[in-house]
Design a protein around this motif. Structure first.
Motif, short mmCIF file in Angstrom:
data_model
loop_
_atom_site.label_atom_id
_atom_site.label_comp_id
_atom_site.label_asym_id
_atom_site.label_seq_id
_atom_site.Cartn_x
_atom_site.Cartn_y
_atom_site.Cartn_z
N SER A 72 41.76 83.09 -2.73
CA SER A 72 40.87 81.93 -2.57
C SER A 72 41.50 80.88 -1.65
N GLN A 73 42.81 80.68 -1.80
CA GLN A 73 43.50 79.72 -0.94
C GLN A 73 43.42 80.15 0.52
N ASP A 74 43.63 81.46 0.73
CA ASP A 74 43.50 81.98 2.10
C ASP A 74 42.09 81.77 2.63
N GLN A 75 41.11 82.02 1.74
CA GLN A 75 39.72 81.82 2.14
C GLN A 75 39.46 80.37 2.48
N VAL A 76 39.96 79.46 1.64
CA VAL A 76 39.76 78.03 1.87
C VAL A 76 40.40 77.61 3.19
N GLU A 77 41.63 78.09 3.43
CA GLU A 77 42.32 77.74 4.67
C GLU A 77 41.58 78.29 5.88
N ARG A 78 41.07 79.54 5.76
CA ARG A 78 40.32 80.11 6.86
C ARG A 78 39.01 79.36 7.09
N LEU A 79 38.34 79.03 5.98
CA LEU A 79 37.10 78.26 6.10
C LEU A 79 37.36 76.88 6.68
N ALA A 80 38.48 76.27 6.28
CA ALA A 80 38.83 74.95 6.82
C ALA A 80 39.06 75.04 8.32
N ALA A 81 39.75 76.11 8.74
CA ALA A 81 39.99 76.30 10.18
C ALA A 81 38.68 76.54 10.92
N GLU A 82 37.81 77.39 10.31
CA GLU A 82 36.51 77.64 10.93
C GLU A 82 35.66 76.37 10.98
N ASN A 83 35.74 75.57 9.90
CA ASN A 83 34.99 74.32 9.86
C ASN A 83 35.47 73.36 10.93
N ALA A 84 36.79 73.29 11.11
CA ALA A 84 37.34 72.42 12.16
C ALA A 84 36.88 72.89 13.53
N SER A 85 36.87 74.22 13.70
CA SER A 85 36.40 74.78 14.97
C SER A 85 34.92 74.48 15.19
N SER A 89 33.03 72.37 18.05
CA SER A 89 31.91 72.93 18.81
C SER A 89 30.70 72.01 18.76
N VAL A 90 30.41 71.49 17.54
CA VAL A 90 29.28 70.57 17.39
C VAL A 90 29.50 69.31 18.20
N SER A 91 30.73 68.79 18.15
CA SER A 91 31.05 67.59 18.93
C SER A 91 30.87 67.85 20.41
N SER A 92 31.32 69.03 20.85
CA SER A 92 31.16 69.39 22.25
C SER A 92 29.68 69.53 22.63
N LEU A 93 28.91 70.16 21.71
CA LEU A 93 27.48 70.30 21.96
C LEU A 93 26.78 68.95 22.01
N GLU A 94 27.18 68.04 21.10
CA GLU A 94 26.58 66.71 21.10
C GLU A 94 26.88 65.98 22.40
N GLU A 95 28.13 66.10 22.86
CA GLU A 95 28.47 65.48 24.14
C GLU A 95 27.67 66.08 25.27
N GLY A 96 27.53 67.42 25.20
CA GLY A 96 26.74 68.10 26.23
C GLY A 96 25.28 67.67 26.19
N MET A 97 24.72 67.55 24.98
CA MET A 97 23.33 67.11 24.84
C MET A 97 23.16 65.68 25.33
N THR A 98 24.16 64.84 25.05
CA THR A 98 24.10 63.46 25.53
C THR A 98 24.09 63.42 27.05
N ARG A 99 24.96 64.24 27.65
CA ARG A 99 24.99 64.28 29.12
C ARG A 99 23.68 64.82 29.67
N ILE A 100 23.14 65.86 29.01
CA ILE A 100 21.87 66.43 29.48
C ILE A 100 20.76 65.39 29.36
N ALA A 101 20.75 64.65 28.24
CA ALA A 101 19.73 63.62 28.05
C ALA A 101 19.85 62.54 29.12
N GLN A 102 21.09 62.15 29.42
CA GLN A 102 21.30 61.15 30.46
C GLN A 102 20.86 61.67 31.82
N ASP A 103 21.26 62.92 32.11
CA ASP A 103 20.86 63.52 33.38
C ASP A 103 19.35 63.66 33.46
N ASN A 104 18.73 64.04 32.33
CA ASN A 104 17.28 64.20 32.31
C ASN A 104 16.58 62.85 32.55
#
Length: 261
Positions: A72-85, A89-104
């Motif tokens: 379970s600890q391994d699972q939690v650590e893996r999930l934590a790493a995946e969650n951080a990733s 990704s979400v932060s990068s997508l939000e930045e990308g969407m913000t740039r797209i909205a500005q460009d649009n």
């Protein structure tokens, strides 16, 4: 003669047997105690075996639980790493969407500006009656209107030239207001001349206005009441396309002129 009897034998009554040592109570008591002790030890051993078995079961359960917790600890650590990733990704997508909205938005404003520029030499004449039946000469209709309603001298009207003059929209068969006429002037100064005579239409059922894209017209409807209020307050307010200048400063306010942000 037979053997001699001992004094004890001589004193014993006839018919009485002498008891054996092993049959006496004193002789049977130690044996019973030993048996009871052995039985007690056996029971205790059985209890110890049960307890030992229980300990083994508990130990195995503990090992299983430990393994499960480690997994379970391994699972939690893996999930934590995946969650951080995923957060990255979400932060990068939000930045990308913000740039797209500005460009649009920039692209949209650029297109609107180009549309407005293409209409820079256009005037929209509203309220002019449509001729019943046959093809209408819209240029002739406008020139007559300039003379009769806007009081522009005939010699000036004759010199006014157009790229194109036409009615807006499809022809309607009902009795609603006539379709407006759009006139694209060949010379901007001639357009300004016509606009300068707009005061002649005050109190009449006609109007002459610059042509703008629909989006800009919506914005101007927001600005007109504001301009009127500022003028009533004694300030100088001027509208330029979709911008309002108050005392030579651009008017901007969130929730009102969001297109400027």
């Amino acid at each position: 003669m037979g053997p001699k009897k001992s004094a004890a034998e001589a004193e014993a009554p006839a018919g009485t047997k002498r008891s054996r040592p092993q049959d006496s109570p004193e002789a049977s008591s130690p044996r019973k105690d030993i048996l009871e002790l052995l039985d007690s030890i056996d029971k205790r051993l059985l209890g110890f075996e049960g307890r030992l078995h229980l300990l083994e079961v508990l130990h195995q359960e503990f090992q299983n639980l430990r393994t499960s917790l480690e997994f379970s600890q391994d699972q939690v650590e893996r999930l934590a790493a995946e969650n951080a990733s995923l957060r990255e990704s979400v932060s990068s997508l939000e930045e990308g969407m913000t740039r797209i909205a500005q460009d649009n938005k920039i692209l949209k404003e650029t297109v609107l500006d180009l549309q407005a520029r293409s209409m820079r030499d256009n005037l929209v004449f509203a309220g002019l009656p449509e001729q019943a039946g046959g093809a209408e000469n819209c240029e002739e209709t406008i020139k007559n209107f300039l003379q009769t309603e806007m009081k522009i001298p005939e010699e000036k009207v004759k010199n006014i030239t157009f790229h194109r003059v036409h009615r807006l929209g499809a022809k309607r068969g009902d009795s609603r207001r006539p379709r407006p006429i759009v006139a694209k002037f060949e010379h901007f100064k001639q357009k300004d001349l016509v606009k300068s005579h707009g005061r002649e239409l005050k109190g009449k059922d006609f109007s002459v206005n610059d042509q703008f894209p629909k989006e800009i017209l919506v914005r101007r409807r927001v600005l007109f009441p504001l301009r009127k209020k500022f003028i009533q307050d004694g300030k100088r307010a001027v509208t330029s396309v979709d911008k309002l200048y108050v005392d030579n400063k651009l008017y901007k306010e969130r929730g009102v002129t969001d297109w400027l942000y």
